[in-house]
Design a protein around this motif. Structure first.
Motif, PDB file in Angstrom:
ATOM      1  N   UNK A  64       0.802  -1.092  -0.242  1.00 11.65           N
ATOM      2  CA  UNK A  64       0.064   0.053  -0.009  1.00 11.65           C
ATOM      3  C   UNK A  64       0.818   1.236  -0.062  1.00 11.65           C
ATOM      4  N   UNK A  65       2.128   1.078   0.186  1.00  9.72           N
ATOM      5  CA  UNK A  65       2.914   2.255   0.491  1.00  9.72           C
ATOM      6  C   UNK A  65       2.940   2.944   1.898  1.00  9.72           C
ATOM      7  N   UNK A  66       2.301   2.535   2.915  1.00 12.39           N
ATOM      8  CA  UNK A  66       2.008   2.805   4.380  1.00 12.39           C
ATOM      9  C   UNK A  66       3.482   2.387   5.034  1.00 12.39           C
ATOM     10  N   UNK A  67       4.259   3.262   5.421  1.00 10.27           N
ATOM     11  CA  UNK A  67       5.548   2.789   6.158  1.00 10.27           C
ATOM     12  C   UNK A  67       5.454   3.347   7.578  1.00 10.27           C
ATOM     13  N   UNK A  68       4.352   3.487   7.979  1.00 14.68           N
ATOM     14  CA  UNK A  68       4.234   4.198   9.482  1.00 14.68           C
ATOM     15  C   UNK A  68       4.711   3.556  10.609  1.00 14.68           C
ATOM     16  N   UNK A  69       5.845   3.706  11.295  1.00 11.85           N
ATOM     17  CA  UNK A  69       5.999   2.964  12.488  1.00 11.85           C
ATOM     18  C   UNK A  69       6.022   4.035  13.766  1.00 11.85           C
ATOM     19  N   UNK A  70       5.060   3.763  14.743  1.00 13.14           N
ATOM     20  CA  UNK A  70       4.881   4.487  15.774  1.00 13.14           C
ATOM     21  C   UNK A  70       5.890   4.663  16.817  1.00 13.14           C
ATOM     22  N   UNK A  71       6.091   5.791  17.176  1.00 15.37           N
ATOM     23  CA  UNK A  71       7.231   6.057  18.164  1.00 15.37           C
ATOM     24  C   UNK A  71       6.846   6.335  19.495  1.00 15.37           C
ATOM     25  N   UNK A  72       6.969   5.358  20.581  1.00 11.37           N
ATOM     26  CA  UNK A  72       6.194   5.636  21.742  1.00 11.37           C
ATOM     27  C   UNK A  72       7.374   6.252  22.836  1.00 11.37           C
ATOM     28  N   UNK A  73       8.627   6.286  22.350  1.00 14.50           N
ATOM     29  CA  UNK A  73       9.712   7.104  23.292  1.00 14.50           C
ATOM     30  C   UNK A  73      10.199   5.941  24.251  1.00 14.50           C
ATOM     31  N   UNK A  74       9.829   4.843  24.476  1.00 12.56           N
ATOM     32  CA  UNK A  74      10.365   3.918  25.347  1.00 12.56           C
ATOM     33  C   UNK A  74      11.849   3.493  25.344  1.00 12.56           C
ATOM     34  N   UNK A  75      12.338   3.658  26.356  1.00 12.48           N
ATOM     35  CA  UNK A  75      13.788   3.438  26.458  1.00 12.48           C
ATOM     36  C   UNK A  75      14.172   2.583  27.588  1.00 12.48           C
ATOM     37  N   UNK A  76      13.386   1.853  28.287  1.00 15.75           N
ATOM     38  CA  UNK A  76      13.498   1.114  29.628  1.00 15.75           C
ATOM     39  C   UNK A  76      13.057   1.590  30.817  1.00 15.75           C
ATOM     40  N   UNK A  77      12.664   2.856  30.990  1.00 19.12           N
ATOM     41  CA  UNK A  77      12.145   3.480  32.296  1.00 19.12           C
ATOM     42  C   UNK A  77      10.719   3.152  32.848  1.00 19.12           C
ATOM     43  N   UNK A  78       9.992   2.401  31.564  1.00 22.96           N
ATOM     44  CA  UNK A  78       8.789   2.217  31.603  1.00 22.96           C
ATOM     45  C   UNK A  78       7.781   3.250  32.171  1.00 22.96           C
ATOM     46  N   UNK A  79       7.730   4.331  31.267  1.00 26.10           N
ATOM     47  CA  UNK A  79       6.782   5.345  31.539  1.00 26.10           C
ATOM     48  C   UNK A  79       5.434   5.210  30.976  1.00 26.10           C
ATOM     49  N   UNK A  80       4.275   5.479  31.713  1.00 25.40           N
ATOM     50  CA  UNK A  80       2.940   4.965  31.496  1.00 25.40           C
ATOM     51  C   UNK A  80       2.473   5.188  29.894  1.00 25.40           C
ATOM     52  N   UNK A  91       5.729   9.400  38.114  1.00 25.09           N
ATOM     53  CA  UNK A  91       5.727   7.978  37.582  1.00 25.09           C
ATOM     54  C   UNK A  91       7.057   7.314  38.329  1.00 25.09           C
ATOM     55  N   UNK A  92       7.904   7.932  38.443  1.00 25.21           N
ATOM     56  CA  UNK A  92       9.369   7.549  39.027  1.00 25.21           C
ATOM     57  C   UNK A  92       9.277   7.358  40.533  1.00 25.21           C
ATOM     58  N   UNK A  93       8.358   7.991  41.293  1.00 21.85           N
ATOM     59  CA  UNK A  93       8.040   8.022  42.432  1.00 21.85           C
ATOM     60  C   UNK A  93       7.190   6.607  42.703  1.00 21.85           C
ATOM     61  N   UNK A  94       6.681   6.113  41.919  1.00 18.80           N
ATOM     62  CA  UNK A  94       5.922   4.656  42.052  1.00 18.80           C
ATOM     63  C   UNK A  94       7.003   3.591  41.827  1.00 18.80           C
ATOM     64  N   UNK A  95       7.047   2.603  42.619  1.00 21.09           N
ATOM     65  CA  UNK A  95       7.587   1.361  42.308  1.00 21.09           C
ATOM     66  C   UNK A  95       6.858   0.267  41.638  1.00 21.09           C
ATOM     67  N   UNK A  96       6.389   0.289  40.658  1.00 21.20           N
ATOM     68  CA  UNK A  96       5.848  -0.579  39.926  1.00 21.20           C
ATOM     69  C   UNK A  96       6.587  -1.914  39.471  1.00 21.20           C
ATOM     70  N   UNK A  97       6.051  -2.895  39.969  1.00 23.29           N
ATOM     71  CA  UNK A  97       6.882  -4.320  39.395  1.00 23.29           C
ATOM     72  C   UNK A  97       6.110  -5.261  39.139  1.00 23.29           C
ATOM     73  N   UNK A 114       7.760  -1.995  36.128  1.00 25.58           N
ATOM     74  CA  UNK A 114       6.600  -2.278  35.216  1.00 25.58           C
ATOM     75  C   UNK A 114       5.915  -1.091  34.961  1.00 25.58           C
ATOM     76  N   UNK A 115       4.795  -0.830  34.207  1.00 20.88           N
ATOM     77  CA  UNK A 115       4.044   0.147  33.897  1.00 20.88           C
ATOM     78  C   UNK A 115       3.097   0.315  34.966  1.00 20.88           C
ATOM     79  N   UNK A 116       2.945   1.287  35.512  1.00 25.76           N
ATOM     80  CA  UNK A 116       1.902   1.397  36.675  1.00 25.76           C
ATOM     81  C   UNK A 116       0.373   1.420  36.326  1.00 25.76           C
ATOM     82  N   UNK A 117      -0.583   0.867  37.180  1.00 24.84           N
ATOM     83  CA  UNK A 117      -1.866   1.113  36.978  1.00 24.84           C
ATOM     84  C   UNK A 117      -2.507   2.400  37.234  1.00 24.84           C
ATOM     85  N   UNK A 149       6.383  -8.371  29.270  1.00 23.83           N
ATOM     86  CA  UNK A 149       6.649  -9.491  30.156  1.00 23.83           C
ATOM     87  C   UNK A 149       5.572 -10.286  30.791  1.00 23.83           C
ATOM     88  N   UNK A 150       4.321  -9.875  30.321  1.00 26.07           N
ATOM     89  CA  UNK A 150       3.175 -10.314  31.332  1.00 26.07           C
ATOM     90  C   UNK A 150       3.124 -12.061  31.063  1.00 26.07           C
TER      91      UNK A 150
END
Length: 619
Positions: free
Chosen positions: A90-106, A254-260, A267-270, A451-452
């Motif tokens: 189709x010619x669509x090459x879009x890839x979403x960038x979520x900014x993730x780098x390991x710190x697990x921001x919601x 987000x960093x203040x919470x200890x989500x695991x 982990x990503x927090x609820x 990792x669910x």
């Protein structure tokens, strides 16, 4: 969105029993039939007792034998309609960038939406993808992510025109999108929701120009906006703007919470760990300017226990539920009760979600509600609301009970509950994929934790989408889950988020576009070969609401009456095409077509042929 660590680990591991999908739903409806039979037997027994106590001179007692009704199974057989993944060609090459780098921001988990609309007024459906970006405290992503716009050649092949229209200069952590001709000039404008300030871009001479500041619709710098919708809430003829906001979030919070996740790490927090927010309602004052009327209009809801803002909104479904000419609004909230804003017609709303039966799931609890849609899927007067929910929570389908102010979640008896329970659903909507005249159901799924599976073997990060065929009222199940071998590439496991439908290749049936978080989008071509007829209807209203958003279209063909509202806002963070597609099944002609414009004026339309797209001008 529910707790990614606790809820799947605790609930999912306790619910590993095999679910007999068809039998679950069939028994539900059969129970109601049997109950009527038992009541009848009870009436017979009562009559017999009264007869036994008659005076002696009465005729002798008669015995009546009664048997309970047998269970009747009428499941229906979904057609094999293949959806082909044509993303590459189709010619669509879009890839979403979520900014993730390991710190697990919601925000990295939530993905972004897609809009299908005709940006250049050439008659075909173009594609706009919302994008994220990198975080300010990390090295920038290069090239910088921006929204991406693709122009359609009319046959489903797309060309990237992002730079040509000026969108390559737009940088924001985007989430949802709303598209409408805001100023009535005949060209559609864009509103991007974001983590941080939102953007309103007007289409001017082939380019999108930022008009956010003079319009006054940026929202707060600390807002996390999700979905938005343009509709005329006050009946003055122009399009107002409703913006849903999620939780109060910052990377510091987000960093203040200890989500695991147990044994895995951060982990990503609820959402329960974050404060709620208020949505925003902006009244259109004309000439590209808006006024924030959120408080006066009654859309700011507080938690009665804390007095704090309650909303954690992700999805919007604007629809006139009671036919009074005023558009109401269902807001799906994540882990708190859903809101239903009933339009009072005086410029204000009343929140009546609990009273209408739309606030909670079938067990009386708040669910992890994501995407939402509405539709008259039974082709009668009873409206249905869809809400996609978290893993181990069934997709909800609230149906009015011959009363526009009373809804019941019929997910189990309609055949949706059991097969949707394991999935974590985001985008979903009604659409007629086989053109048989009945609205079917699509939902795209995907977990938030990659990792669910290590803590809940019943869950996977990538999950297949699901397609439910509307079997019709004559069958025991309202919907039947289509088998994997009958859908082509539709069920490939993905991390699904936004989803929308539109006729991308001009053949009359509805194709699908699905976004993922941090991954490529998918273009799925509908290759149905059922031979059913169809009609596509697009409205040309009067300025300033040229697309006649909020109108109703009623079509009768083959003895079936279908009613649809012109409302592109649906699903999750996304927007579907404006033309309304009616499947006609075997009917070779349209008996009647009536448009009810936003101001209540009705206009009959003569349709000479089927299998075509018609443009209806306001008369």
């Amino acid at each position: 969105m529910s707790d990614p660590g606790q809820r799947p680990a605790e609930e999912g591991l306790l619910e590993r029993e095999n679910v007999d999908v068809q039998d679950d739903a069939v028994i539900g409806k059969a129970f109601r039939i049997s109950l009527l039979g038992l009541l009848a037997v009870g009436a017979v027994v009562a009559a017999a007792l009264a007869w036994a106590r008659r005076p002696a001179e009465q005729p002798p007692e008669q015995q009546i034998e009664a048997t309970a009704p047998q269970r009747v199974e009428r499941l229906g057989e979904p057609p094999a309609v293949f959806f082909t993944d044509i993303t590459a060609k189709s010619g669509v090459t879009f890839v979403h960038a979520n900014g993730g780098y390991g710190d697990r921001l919601l925000p990295e988990t939530m993905g972004s939406g897609v809009a299908i609309f005709d940006f250049d007024n050439d008659g075909d459906q173009d594609l706009l993808f919302v994008n994220g970006k990198g975080w300010d405290h990390r090295p920038p992503l290069l090239p910088a992510p921006t929204p991406v716009l693709y122009a359609n050649d009319g046959r489903g092949r797309f060309t990237d025109v992002t730079a040509e229209v000026g969108l390559d200069q737009v940088s924001l952590y985007g989430t949802g999108v709303a598209v409408a001709d805001v100023d009535g000039d005949g060209w559609r404008d864009l509103y991007f929701c974001a983590v941080g300030e939102n953007r309103l871009l007007f289409y001017r001479q082939g380019r999108f120009v930022d008009g956010t500041a003079p319009a006054g619709v940026a929202g707060g710098a600390q807002d996390w906006s999700t979905s938005a919708s343009f509709f005329d809430y006050d009946g003055d003829g122009d399009l107002d703007l409703f913006v849903a906001n999620y939780v109060v979030w910052s990377k510091e919070i987000d960093f203040e919470q200890d989500f695991r996740l147990t044994g895995v790490g951060r982990a990503y927090g609820p959402p329960q760990s974050y404060r709620g927010s208020y949505p925003r309602l902006f009244r259109n004052e004309g000439e590209g300017r808006f006024t924030d009327v959120s408080a006066a209009a009654g859309v700011q809801v507080n938690n009665p226990a804390t007095g704090e803002p309650m909303a954690k909104a992700l999805g919007l479904a604007p629809v006139d539920v009671d036919g009074d000419g005023h558009i109401d609004l269902l807001v799906s909230n994540d882990t708190v009760q859903n809101f239903f804003f009933h339009n009072l017609g005086d410029g204000s709303f009343e929140e009546v979600g609990e009273f209408f039966g739309l606030a909670y799931d079938r067990d009386g609890g708040a669910s992890g509600a994501m995407g939402v849609d509405s539709g008259l899927y039974r082709n009668d007067s009873n409206l249905g609301f869809l809400i996609g929910n978290f893993a181990n929570e069934m997709t909800s389908i609230y149906v009015s009970q011959d009363d526009p102010s009373f809804y019941v979640d019929e997910a189990i008896t309609e055949g949706i509950g059991a097969p949707s329970r394991r999935s974590l659903s985001f985008g979903l909507f009604f659409f007629d994929y086989d053109l048989d005249g009945r609205l079917d159901l699509f939902e795209t799924n995907g977990h938030i934790e990659n990792e669910i599976n290590s803590v809940d073997p019943s869950q996977h990060y990538r999950q297949p989408s699901q397609l439910f065929w509307n079997a019709g009222a004559e069958h025991t199940l309202g919907f039947v889950l289509v088998a994997p071998q009958s859908v082509g590439d539709l069920y490939q496991p993905i991390v699904g988020r936004g989803a929308a439908y539109g006729d991308l290749d001009g053949d009359g049936d509805l194709d699908l576009v699905v976004t993922q978080t941090g991954a490529p989008a998918l273009i799925l071509r509908n290759d149905q070969q059922e031979g059913h007829h169809w009609l596509r209807v697009q409205l040309a209203g009067e300025a300033p609401n040229r697309d006649a958003i909020g109108s109703w279209i009623e079509l009768e063909a083959g003895g079936v009456v279908q009613r649809r509202q012109v409302m592109p806002t649906k699903s999750y963070l996304s927007q579907a095409e404006l033309p309304v597609t009616f499947g006609l099944g075997a009917a070779e002609k349209v008996d009647s077509l009536v448009v009810t414009w936003p101001d209540g004026v009705t206009q009959p339309v003569t349709v000479d042929e089927v299998d075509q797209r018609i443009l209806v001008d306001r008369q």
